[in-house]
Write an enzyme that holds these catalytic residues in place. Sequence first.
Site, PDB file in Angstrom:
ATOM      1  N   PRO A  13       0.794  -1.222   0.000  1.00 48.68           N
ATOM      2  CA  PRO A  13       0.000   0.000   0.000  1.00 48.68           C
ATOM      3  C   PRO A  13       0.831   1.279   0.000  1.00 48.68           C
ATOM      4  O   PRO A  13       1.865   1.373   0.664  1.00 48.68           O
ATOM      5  CB  PRO A  13      -0.831  -0.106   1.286  1.00 48.68           C
ATOM      6  N   ASN A  14       0.345   2.208  -0.782  1.00 50.95           N
ATOM      7  CA  ASN A  14       0.864   3.572  -0.907  1.00 50.95           C
ATOM      8  C   ASN A  14       2.196   3.682  -1.640  1.00 50.95           C
ATOM      9  O   ASN A  14       2.682   4.786  -1.857  1.00 50.95           O
ATOM     10  CB  ASN A  14       0.963   4.251   0.472  1.00 50.95           C
ATOM     11  N   ARG A  21       5.264  11.076  -2.081  1.00 52.06           N
ATOM     12  CA  ARG A  21       4.894  10.794  -0.688  1.00 52.06           C
ATOM     13  C   ARG A  21       6.119  10.899   0.216  1.00 52.06           C
ATOM     14  O   ARG A  21       7.067  10.129   0.085  1.00 52.06           O
ATOM     15  CB  ARG A  21       4.307   9.387  -0.579  1.00 52.06           C
ATOM     16  N   TYR A  26      11.169   8.631   2.018  1.00 52.46           N
ATOM     17  CA  TYR A  26      11.183   7.594   0.985  1.00 52.46           C
ATOM     18  C   TYR A  26      11.983   7.962  -0.260  1.00 52.46           C
ATOM     19  O   TYR A  26      12.138   7.131  -1.148  1.00 52.46           O
ATOM     20  CB  TYR A  26       9.744   7.239   0.590  1.00 52.46           C
ATOM     21  N   ASN A  78       8.139  -5.509  -0.600  1.00 51.06           N
ATOM     22  CA  ASN A  78       8.002  -4.310   0.211  1.00 51.06           C
ATOM     23  C   ASN A  78       6.521  -4.226   0.545  1.00 51.06           C
ATOM     24  O   ASN A  78       5.720  -3.755  -0.251  1.00 51.06           O
ATOM     25  CB  ASN A  78       8.476  -3.066  -0.529  1.00 51.06           C
ATOM     26  N   ALA A  81       2.996  -0.765   5.042  1.00 46.13           N
ATOM     27  CA  ALA A  81       2.465  -0.839   6.400  1.00 46.13           C
ATOM     28  C   ALA A  81       2.007  -2.245   6.774  1.00 46.13           C
ATOM     29  O   ALA A  81       1.967  -2.583   7.963  1.00 46.13           O
ATOM     30  CB  ALA A  81       1.321   0.151   6.567  1.00 46.13           C
ATOM     31  N   GLU A 102      12.508  -9.409   2.329  1.00 43.23           N
ATOM     32  CA  GLU A 102      11.802  -8.196   2.745  1.00 43.23           C
ATOM     33  C   GLU A 102      12.638  -6.979   2.357  1.00 43.23           C
ATOM     34  O   GLU A 102      13.853  -6.962   2.582  1.00 43.23           O
ATOM     35  CB  GLU A 102      11.596  -8.236   4.258  1.00 43.23           C
ATOM     36  N   HIS A 104      12.769  -2.572   2.335  1.00 47.69           N
ATOM     37  CA  HIS A 104      12.228  -1.280   2.767  1.00 47.69           C
ATOM     38  C   HIS A 104      13.149  -0.166   2.307  1.00 47.69           C
ATOM     39  O   HIS A 104      14.377  -0.293   2.387  1.00 47.69           O
ATOM     40  CB  HIS A 104      12.096  -1.205   4.293  1.00 47.69           C
ATOM     41  N   ARG A 111      12.458   4.589  12.970  1.00 54.92           N
ATOM     42  CA  ARG A 111      11.206   5.339  12.870  1.00 54.92           C
ATOM     43  C   ARG A 111      10.323   5.053  14.087  1.00 54.92           C
ATOM     44  O   ARG A 111      10.808   4.600  15.116  1.00 54.92           O
ATOM     45  CB  ARG A 111      10.536   4.981  11.549  1.00 54.92           C
TER      46      ARG A 111
END
Length: 146
Positions: A13-14, A21, A26, A78, A81, A102, A104, A111
């Site tokens: 998502p996103n 964004r 990012y 990725n 969330a 995974e 990111h 964070r």
Amino acid sequence: MPDPSNVYVLNGPNLNLLGTREPEIYGSDTLDDIAGLLEDRAKELGLAIDMRQSNHEGHLIDWMHEAQARGAKAVLLNAGAYTHTSIALHDCIKSIRTPVIEVHLSNPHKREEFRHLSYVGQAAKGTIAGFGALSYLLALEAAARL
């Protein structure tokens, strides 16, 4: 038909909003920019990229099932969330034989505290995080060596 040279690159998502964004977190690369970098490097490694993005958790699960059914070399995931919330993704990764790495862009451990838990990472072969778009390239390099 099995294709062991294929690497699925799945984005949650996103991530379709990359480039606009929160670029301070990012970066300014778009998902298309990252796809271009991956495709160029994949060719050099004798691999092919199948890059997809969805804001829906079930699509990511279906695509991981597909990766296994098609004999893909690996999945770079990725999960956005969903990394921190999805036991369904965790269970999917554990249920397939295809290795999942995974990925990111940012370092979740630097964070908010709720980002420190990764259900995806608990099931994945490994995690690469914190290097912006380079995280994807490093994950591709790792996949090539599996």
